[in-house]
Each structure stands twice: as structure tokens, then as C-alpha cells.
Design a protein around this motif. Structure first.
Motif, PDB file in Angstrom:
ATOM      1  N   THR A  47      21.196 -54.643  53.138  1.00  0.00           N
ATOM      2  CA  THR A  47      20.289 -55.668  53.668  1.00  0.00           C
ATOM      3  C   THR A  47      19.593 -56.448  52.560  1.00  0.00           C
ATOM      4  OG1 THR A  47      18.624 -53.951  53.979  1.00  0.00           O
ATOM      5  CG2 THR A  47      19.882 -54.594  55.906  1.00  0.00           C
ATOM      6  N   SER A  48      19.433 -55.845  51.369  1.00  0.00           N
ATOM      7  CA  SER A  48      18.895 -56.619  50.255  1.00  0.00           C
ATOM      8  C   SER A  48      19.238 -55.964  48.932  1.00  0.00           C
ATOM      9  CB  SER A  48      17.381 -56.808  50.375  1.00  0.00           C
ATOM     10  OG  SER A  48      16.701 -55.664  49.948  1.00  0.00           O
ATOM     11  N   VAL A  49      19.306 -56.803  47.899  1.00  0.00           N
ATOM     12  CA  VAL A  49      19.530 -56.350  46.526  1.00  0.00           C
ATOM     13  C   VAL A  49      18.516 -57.103  45.678  1.00  0.00           C
ATOM     14  CG1 VAL A  49      21.153 -56.211  44.613  1.00  0.00           C
ATOM     15  CG2 VAL A  49      22.002 -56.014  46.957  1.00  0.00           C
ATOM     16  N   LYS A  50      17.521 -56.355  45.147  1.00  0.00           N
ATOM     17  CA  LYS A  50      16.464 -57.004  44.380  1.00  0.00           C
ATOM     18  C   LYS A  50      16.542 -56.602  42.908  1.00  0.00           C
ATOM     19  CE  LYS A  50      13.005 -57.944  47.900  1.00  0.00           C
ATOM     20  NZ  LYS A  50      13.929 -57.953  48.987  1.00  0.00           N
ATOM     21  N   PRO A  51      16.795 -57.580  42.021  1.00  0.00           N
ATOM     22  CA  PRO A  51      16.831 -57.266  40.591  1.00  0.00           C
ATOM     23  C   PRO A  51      15.421 -57.082  40.037  1.00  0.00           C
ATOM     24  CG  PRO A  51      17.295 -59.602  40.939  1.00  0.00           C
ATOM     25  CD  PRO A  51      17.142 -58.979  42.299  1.00  0.00           C
ATOM     26  N   SER A  52      15.310 -56.319  38.939  1.00  0.00           N
ATOM     27  CA  SER A  52      14.006 -56.063  38.324  1.00  0.00           C
ATOM     28  C   SER A  52      13.504 -57.266  37.546  1.00  0.00           C
ATOM     29  CB  SER A  52      14.081 -54.841  37.412  1.00  0.00           C
ATOM     30  OG  SER A  52      15.037 -55.045  36.383  1.00  0.00           O
ATOM     31  N   CYS A  53      14.387 -58.230  37.242  1.00  0.00           N
ATOM     32  CA  CYS A  53      13.929 -59.409  36.514  1.00  0.00           C
ATOM     33  C   CYS A  53      14.834 -60.583  36.824  1.00  0.00           C
ATOM     34  CB  CYS A  53      13.909 -59.163  35.009  1.00  0.00           C
ATOM     35  SG  CYS A  53      15.539 -59.184  34.268  1.00  0.00           S
ATOM     36  N   THR A  57      21.374 -61.388  37.923  1.00  0.00           N
ATOM     37  CA  THR A  57      21.801 -62.050  39.154  1.00  0.00           C
ATOM     38  C   THR A  57      22.783 -61.142  39.880  1.00  0.00           C
ATOM     39  OG1 THR A  57      21.668 -64.135  37.955  1.00  0.00           O
ATOM     40  CG2 THR A  57      22.782 -64.169  40.093  1.00  0.00           C
ATOM     41  N   PRO A  58      22.417 -60.661  41.076  1.00  0.00           N
ATOM     42  CA  PRO A  58      23.339 -59.795  41.811  1.00  0.00           C
ATOM     43  C   PRO A  58      24.165 -60.548  42.853  1.00  0.00           C
ATOM     44  CG  PRO A  58      21.154 -59.630  42.772  1.00  0.00           C
ATOM     45  CD  PRO A  58      21.086 -60.695  41.688  1.00  0.00           C
ATOM     46  N   SER A  59      25.357 -60.029  43.129  1.00  0.00           N
ATOM     47  CA  SER A  59      26.121 -60.441  44.301  1.00  0.00           C
ATOM     48  C   SER A  59      26.646 -59.146  44.915  1.00  0.00           C
ATOM     49  CB  SER A  59      27.265 -61.380  43.922  1.00  0.00           C
ATOM     50  OG  SER A  59      28.114 -60.779  42.989  1.00  0.00           O
ATOM     51  N   TYR A  60      26.949 -59.166  46.197  1.00  0.00           N
ATOM     52  CA  TYR A  60      27.311 -57.904  46.852  1.00  0.00           C
ATOM     53  C   TYR A  60      28.107 -58.123  48.123  1.00  0.00           C
ATOM     54  CZ  TYR A  60      23.208 -59.083  49.692  1.00  0.00           C
ATOM     55  OH  TYR A  60      22.321 -59.717  50.514  1.00  0.00           O
ATOM     56  N   SER A  61      28.668 -57.015  48.620  1.00  0.00           N
ATOM     57  CA  SER A  61      29.411 -57.029  49.882  1.00  0.00           C
ATOM     58  C   SER A  61      28.445 -57.383  51.005  1.00  0.00           C
ATOM     59  CB  SER A  61      29.989 -55.644  50.173  1.00  0.00           C
ATOM     60  OG  SER A  61      30.846 -55.226  49.152  1.00  0.00           O
ATOM     61  N   GLU A  62      28.701 -58.494  51.666  1.00  0.00           N
ATOM     62  CA  GLU A  62      27.789 -58.907  52.734  1.00  0.00           C
ATOM     63  C   GLU A  62      28.256 -58.454  54.108  1.00  0.00           C
ATOM     64  OE1 GLU A  62      26.141 -62.828  52.329  1.00  0.00           O
ATOM     65  OE2 GLU A  62      26.391 -62.751  50.150  1.00  0.00           O
ATOM     66  N   GLU A  63      29.532 -58.118  54.212  1.00  0.00           N
ATOM     67  CA  GLU A  63      30.052 -57.615  55.487  1.00  0.00           C
ATOM     68  C   GLU A  63      29.730 -56.129  55.600  1.00  0.00           C
ATOM     69  OE1 GLU A  63      31.703 -59.415  57.911  1.00  0.00           O
ATOM     70  OE2 GLU A  63      31.109 -61.113  56.665  1.00  0.00           O
ATOM     71  N   PRO A  64      29.466 -55.622  56.812  1.00  0.00           N
ATOM     72  CA  PRO A  64      29.265 -54.173  56.958  1.00  0.00           C
ATOM     73  C   PRO A  64      30.496 -53.397  56.474  1.00  0.00           C
ATOM     74  CG  PRO A  64      28.555 -55.330  58.936  1.00  0.00           C
ATOM     75  CD  PRO A  64      29.259 -56.342  58.066  1.00  0.00           C
ATOM     76  N   ILE A  65      30.239 -52.291  55.800  1.00  0.00           N
ATOM     77  CA  ILE A  65      31.308 -51.472  55.221  1.00  0.00           C
ATOM     78  C   ILE A  65      31.603 -50.319  56.189  1.00  0.00           C
ATOM     79  CG2 ILE A  65      31.950 -50.024  53.243  1.00  0.00           C
ATOM     80  CD1 ILE A  65      29.715 -51.770  51.711  1.00  0.00           C
ATOM     81  N   PRO A  66      32.855 -50.213  56.658  1.00  0.00           N
ATOM     82  CA  PRO A  66      33.170 -49.176  57.642  1.00  0.00           C
ATOM     83  C   PRO A  66      33.144 -47.777  57.035  1.00  0.00           C
ATOM     84  CG  PRO A  66      35.171 -50.330  56.988  1.00  0.00           C
ATOM     85  CD  PRO A  66      34.024 -51.034  56.315  1.00  0.00           C
ATOM     86  N   PRO A  67      32.998 -46.735  57.869  1.00  0.00           N
ATOM     87  CA  PRO A  67      33.067 -45.358  57.366  1.00  0.00           C
ATOM     88  C   PRO A  67      34.352 -45.163  56.560  1.00  0.00           C
ATOM     89  CG  PRO A  67      32.359 -45.372  59.656  1.00  0.00           C
ATOM     90  CD  PRO A  67      32.751 -46.788  59.310  1.00  0.00           C
ATOM     91  N   GLY A  68      34.210 -44.590  55.363  1.00  0.00           N
ATOM     92  CA  GLY A  68      35.362 -44.373  54.500  1.00  0.00           C
ATOM     93  C   GLY A  68      35.713 -45.585  53.647  1.00  0.00           C
ATOM     94  N   GLY A  69      35.086 -46.721  53.937  1.00  0.00           N
ATOM     95  CA  GLY A  69      35.389 -47.949  53.204  1.00  0.00           C
ATOM     96  C   GLY A  69      34.549 -48.084  51.944  1.00  0.00           C
ATOM     97  N   GLU A  70      34.898 -49.083  51.136  1.00  0.00           N
ATOM     98  CA  GLU A  70      34.167 -49.322  49.897  1.00  0.00           C
ATOM     99  C   GLU A  70      33.668 -50.752  49.822  1.00  0.00           C
ATOM    100  OE1 GLU A  70      36.488 -48.225  46.468  1.00  0.00           O
ATOM    101  OE2 GLU A  70      36.045 -46.103  46.795  1.00  0.00           O
ATOM    102  N   GLY A  71      32.554 -50.910  49.134  1.00  0.00           N
ATOM    103  CA  GLY A  71      31.984 -52.220  48.865  1.00  0.00           C
ATOM    104  C   GLY A  71      31.513 -52.243  47.429  1.00  0.00           C
ATOM    105  N   TYR A  72      30.748 -53.248  47.089  1.00  0.00           N
ATOM    106  CA  TYR A  72      30.326 -53.378  45.699  1.00  0.00           C
ATOM    107  C   TYR A  72      29.006 -54.120  45.587  1.00  0.00           C
ATOM    108  CZ  TYR A  72      31.298 -58.308  46.019  1.00  0.00           C
ATOM    109  OH  TYR A  72      31.242 -59.616  46.404  1.00  0.00           O
ATOM    110  N   ILE A  73      28.382 -53.938  44.439  1.00  0.00           N
ATOM    111  CA  ILE A  73      27.321 -54.824  43.979  1.00  0.00           C
ATOM    112  C   ILE A  73      27.707 -55.189  42.564  1.00  0.00           C
ATOM    113  CG2 ILE A  73      24.936 -54.960  43.188  1.00  0.00           C
ATOM    114  CD1 ILE A  73      24.168 -53.282  45.553  1.00  0.00           C
TER     115      ILE A  73
END
Length: 112
Positions: A47-53, A57-73
Motif C-alpha cells: 500500500t505504500s513505500v516511503k523512502p527515508s530521504c 526513489t522507489p518503484s514497486y509491484s502495484e498489482e496484488p501478489i498472489p499466494p506463492g507469487g513474487e513481487g519487487y521493490i
């Protein structure tokens, strides 16, 4: 942003939780991708990715990740104007318990 109390909770595993980018020259950008595996029974939503400074700059998996699946930041660290040892982090919030996880990275910025 708080999760809806009806949102099912799942479990996840981050690989790695901390990353060492070693030595880089001042002004270089370094990027790194953390992998998240959904080890639970419910979809995982970041739901959110907050950097400390502002230098991260973050980017991430915006789709829900299914059980057993993988995503990234993926984080991009801009070393412009930095020197010496840098320790930064991103706080990831999603439908886990506890709902936040801190992923960190560090390294040394060397000026020419």
C-alpha cells in the motif's frame, strides 16, 4: 493509509532485507531490487513505500501478489552531493502483521 479492517492478512519474505552497494563515486546512481515472496494464503498488496530521504526513489509491484507469487521493490539512490558512509531505508506497508517492514541499504560514496 490504514488498511481496511476486513483486509485479510498474509505473510511475506523479503530477499534481502539489507543491501550493501559497496563503494560508488559521488554523483553516481545505484539501483537495487528487493524481491518479496508471498508465503501466505492471501493476496499481498503493497500500500505504500516511503523512502527515508529524497535521494531515494522507489518503484514497486502495484498489482496484488498472489499466494506463492513474487513481487519487487526497486530503489534508486542518487549519490549527488553525498560523501562517506550512507545508510538509507524504505518502509514498506502492506497487508501483513506487523503491517510495515523496513528494508535498508548502505555503502560508501567516494568523491574524486
Amino acid at each position: 493509509e490504514p488498511l481496511d479492517p476486513d483486509t485479510p492478512i498474509t505473510t511475506v519474505e523479503w530477499t534481502p532485507k539489507t543491501y550493501d552497494f559497496g563503494k560508488i563515486k559521488e554523483g553516481e546512481n545505484v539501483s537495487f531490487k528487493y524481491t518479496v515472496k508471498n508465503t501466505g494464503q492471501e493476496y499481498y498488496t503493497i500500500t505504500s513505500v516511503k523512502p527515508s530521504c529524497g535521494c531515494t526513489t522507489p518503484s514497486y509491484s502495484e498489482e496484488p501478489i498472489p499466494p506463492g507469487g513474487e513481487g519487487y521493490i526497486e530503489v534508486v539512490f542518487d549519490s549527488k552531493g553525498k560523501s562517506g558512509v550512507q545508510r538509507k531505508s524504505v518502509t514498506v506497508t502492506g497487508n501483513t502483521s506487523p503491517k510495515s517492514e523496513i528494508l535498508s541499504f548502505h555503502g560508501e560514496v567516494i568523491s574524486e
